[in-house]
Motif scaffolding. Structure first.
Motif, PDB file in Angstrom:
ATOM      1  N   THR A  56       0.834  -1.198   0.000  1.00  9.24           N
ATOM      2  CA  THR A  56       0.000   0.000   0.000  1.00  9.24           C
ATOM      3  C   THR A  56       0.869   1.248   0.000  1.00  9.24           C
ATOM      4  N   LEU A  57       0.583   2.164  -0.912  1.00 12.72           N
ATOM      5  CA  LEU A  57       1.223   3.479  -0.920  1.00 12.72           C
ATOM      6  C   LEU A  57       0.149   4.514  -0.625  1.00 12.72           C
ATOM      7  N   LYS A  58       0.451   5.406   0.310  1.00 11.13           N
ATOM      8  CA  LYS A  58      -0.440   6.530   0.611  1.00 11.13           C
ATOM      9  C   LYS A  58       0.376   7.801   0.463  1.00 11.13           C
ATOM     10  N   PHE A  59      -0.212   8.782  -0.189  1.00 14.64           N
ATOM     11  CA  PHE A  59       0.414  10.088  -0.366  1.00 14.64           C
ATOM     12  C   PHE A  59      -0.527  11.074   0.286  1.00 14.64           C
ATOM     13  N   GLU A  60      -0.090  11.613   1.439  1.00 15.25           N
ATOM     14  CA  GLU A  60      -1.030  12.450   2.190  1.00 15.25           C
ATOM     15  C   GLU A  60      -0.322  13.547   2.961  1.00 15.25           C
ATOM     16  N   LYS A  67      -8.128  21.441   4.470  1.00 18.33           N
ATOM     17  CA  LYS A  67      -8.232  21.088   3.054  1.00 18.33           C
ATOM     18  C   LYS A  67      -7.125  20.095   2.691  1.00 18.33           C
ATOM     19  N   LYS A  68      -7.544  18.884   2.345  1.00 21.37           N
ATOM     20  CA  LYS A  68      -6.590  17.838   2.011  1.00 21.37           C
ATOM     21  C   LYS A  68      -7.114  16.997   0.867  1.00 21.37           C
ATOM     22  N   SER A  69      -6.171  16.507   0.093  1.00 26.22           N
ATOM     23  CA  SER A  69      -6.485  15.450  -0.864  1.00 26.22           C
ATOM     24  C   SER A  69      -5.859  14.182  -0.313  1.00 26.22           C
ATOM     25  N   TYR A  70      -6.336  13.082  -0.815  1.00 26.80           N
ATOM     26  CA  TYR A  70      -5.867  11.796  -0.317  1.00 26.80           C
ATOM     27  C   TYR A  70      -5.672  10.873  -1.510  1.00 26.80           C
ATOM     28  N   PHE A  71      -4.506  10.244  -1.571  1.00 23.94           N
ATOM     29  CA  PHE A  71      -4.202   9.337  -2.676  1.00 23.94           C
ATOM     30  C   PHE A  71      -3.706   8.014  -2.092  1.00 23.94           C
ATOM     31  N   GLU A  72      -4.290   6.914  -2.556  1.00 25.64           N
ATOM     32  CA  GLU A  72      -3.873   5.614  -2.033  1.00 25.64           C
ATOM     33  C   GLU A  72      -4.027   4.540  -3.113  1.00 25.64           C
ATOM     34  N   ASN A 109       4.414   3.334 -11.236  1.00 25.36           N
ATOM     35  CA  ASN A 109       3.808   3.841 -12.462  1.00 25.36           C
ATOM     36  C   ASN A 109       2.300   4.037 -12.292  1.00 25.36           C
ATOM     37  N   ALA A 110       1.623   3.055 -11.729  1.00 22.90           N
ATOM     38  CA  ALA A 110       0.173   3.146 -11.517  1.00 22.90           C
ATOM     39  C   ALA A 110      -0.161   4.271 -10.535  1.00 22.90           C
ATOM     40  N   PHE A 111       0.645   4.405  -9.473  1.00 24.09           N
ATOM     41  CA  PHE A 111       0.382   5.419  -8.452  1.00 24.09           C
ATOM     42  C   PHE A 111       0.606   6.825  -9.006  1.00 24.09           C
ATOM     43  N   LEU A 112       1.676   7.001  -9.760  1.00 24.37           N
ATOM     44  CA  LEU A 112       1.921   8.319 -10.364  1.00 24.37           C
ATOM     45  C   LEU A 112       0.837   8.669 -11.378  1.00 24.37           C
ATOM     46  N   ASN A 113       0.360   7.683 -12.128  1.00 25.64           N
ATOM     47  CA  ASN A 113      -0.749   7.930 -13.055  1.00 25.64           C
ATOM     48  C   ASN A 113      -1.976   8.433 -12.296  1.00 25.64           C
ATOM     49  N   LEU A 114      -2.263   7.837 -11.149  1.00 26.60           N
ATOM     50  CA  LEU A 114      -3.394   8.268 -10.328  1.00 26.60           C
ATOM     51  C   LEU A 114      -3.222   9.735  -9.915  1.00 26.60           C
ATOM     52  N   ILE A 115      -2.060  10.080  -9.391  1.00 26.97           N
ATOM     53  CA  ILE A 115      -1.817  11.460  -8.925  1.00 26.97           C
ATOM     54  C   ILE A 115      -1.847  12.432 -10.103  1.00 26.97           C
ATOM     55  N   HIS A 116      -1.206  12.055 -11.202  1.00 25.78           N
ATOM     56  CA  HIS A 116      -1.191  12.938 -12.384  1.00 25.78           C
ATOM     57  C   HIS A 116      -2.606  13.132 -12.929  1.00 25.78           C
ATOM     58  N   ASN A 117      -3.376  12.061 -13.008  1.00 27.90           N
ATOM     59  CA  ASN A 117      -4.748  12.152 -13.517  1.00 27.90           C
ATOM     60  C   ASN A 117      -5.689  12.839 -12.538  1.00 27.90           C
ATOM     61  N   SER A 118      -5.228  13.034 -11.304  1.00 29.75           N
ATOM     62  CA  SER A 118      -6.024  13.755 -10.303  1.00 29.75           C
ATOM     63  C   SER A 118      -5.721  15.250 -10.343  1.00 29.75           C
ATOM     64  N   GLY A 119      -4.959  15.687 -11.348  1.00 32.18           N
ATOM     65  CA  GLY A 119      -4.716  17.118 -11.529  1.00 32.18           C
ATOM     66  C   GLY A 119      -3.372  17.607 -11.033  1.00 32.18           C
ATOM     67  N   HIS A 120      -2.453  16.699 -10.756  1.00 29.77           N
ATOM     68  CA  HIS A 120      -1.135  17.102 -10.249  1.00 29.77           C
ATOM     69  C   HIS A 120      -0.035  16.480 -11.117  1.00 29.77           C
ATOM     70  N   PRO A 121       0.042  16.922 -12.388  1.00 31.22           N
ATOM     71  CA  PRO A 121       0.950  16.278 -13.350  1.00 31.22           C
ATOM     72  C   PRO A 121       2.439  16.459 -13.056  1.00 31.22           C
ATOM     73  N   SER A 122       2.794  17.429 -12.229  1.00 32.28           N
ATOM     74  CA  SER A 122       4.221  17.684 -11.997  1.00 32.28           C
ATOM     75  C   SER A 122       4.807  16.818 -10.869  1.00 32.28           C
ATOM     76  N   ILE A 123       3.977  16.075 -10.180  1.00 31.02           N
ATOM     77  CA  ILE A 123       4.467  15.283  -9.041  1.00 31.02           C
ATOM     78  C   ILE A 123       5.323  14.118  -9.514  1.00 31.02           C
ATOM     79  N   LYS A 124       6.476  13.982  -8.853  1.00 34.36           N
ATOM     80  CA  LYS A 124       7.366  12.843  -9.091  1.00 34.36           C
ATOM     81  C   LYS A 124       7.708  12.265  -7.722  1.00 34.36           C
ATOM     82  N   LEU A 125       7.957  10.979  -7.681  1.00 37.64           N
ATOM     83  CA  LEU A 125       8.469  10.392  -6.443  1.00 37.64           C
ATOM     84  C   LEU A 125       9.984  10.531  -6.541  1.00 37.64           C
ATOM     85  N   GLU A 126      10.517  11.410  -5.731  1.00 38.22           N
ATOM     86  CA  GLU A 126      11.909  11.819  -5.883  1.00 38.22           C
ATOM     87  C   GLU A 126      12.905  10.673  -5.808  1.00 38.22           C
TER      88      GLU A 126
END
Length: 140
Positions: A56-60, A67-72, A109-126
């Motif tokens: 499980t990956l959570k980005f929070e 005001k928060k978004s939640y990605f998992e 790859n799947a997790f970054l696609n989720l975050i990018h498709n949620s409106g945050h295309p510049s996010i990278k896992l450093e």
């Protein structure tokens, strides 16, 4: 070193992105750099010596913002461990280290696609997650 397990299936078991409204989206867009990645790995025995490993990956946001978004993402891997693996320590290493290391490129790859498709295309896992390091740190 030869692998002591075989992956029979891997798939996205659960995928979640929650942003309740536009105000939250705009706030998160400005503050997403403060978000932290958390990892959790669980397993359960299945029939016929198969094991389900859930990574499980959570980005929070860990701060107390309204005001928060939640990605998992929960990524399941169905494995069968070789019969010659008898030690609990060896099994633990396979589940917590070897399997996550092997599936991580697909998971990331799947997790970054989720975050990018949620409106945050510049996010990278450093940095890449070093499961060997995390596994070894558990005992120190």
């Amino acid at each position: 070193m030869t692998e002591k397990f075989k992956i029979f299936a891997k798939y996205i078991k659960d995928l979640s992105s929650e942003t309740p409204d536009i105000e939250t989206f705009l706030f998160v867009k400005d503050n997403i750099s403060k978000y932290q990645l958390n990892i959790d790995i669980t397993s359960k025995a299945l029939k016929n010596k198969f094991i389900e490993v859930n990574t499980t990956l959570k980005f929070e946001d860990k701060e107390a913002n309204e005001k928060k978004s939640y990605f998992e993402i929960v990524y399941a891997s169905i494995i069968k461990v070789d019969d010659d693996v008898k030690e609990k320590k060896d099994l633990e290493r396979i589940i917590l280290c070897d399997v996550p290391t092997k599936i991580y490129p697909d998971l990331e790859n799947a997790f970054l696609n989720l975050i990018h498709n949620s409106g945050h295309p510049s996010i990278k896992l450093e940095k890449k997650i070093d499961f060997n390091k995390l596994y070894n740190e558990r005992f120190n």
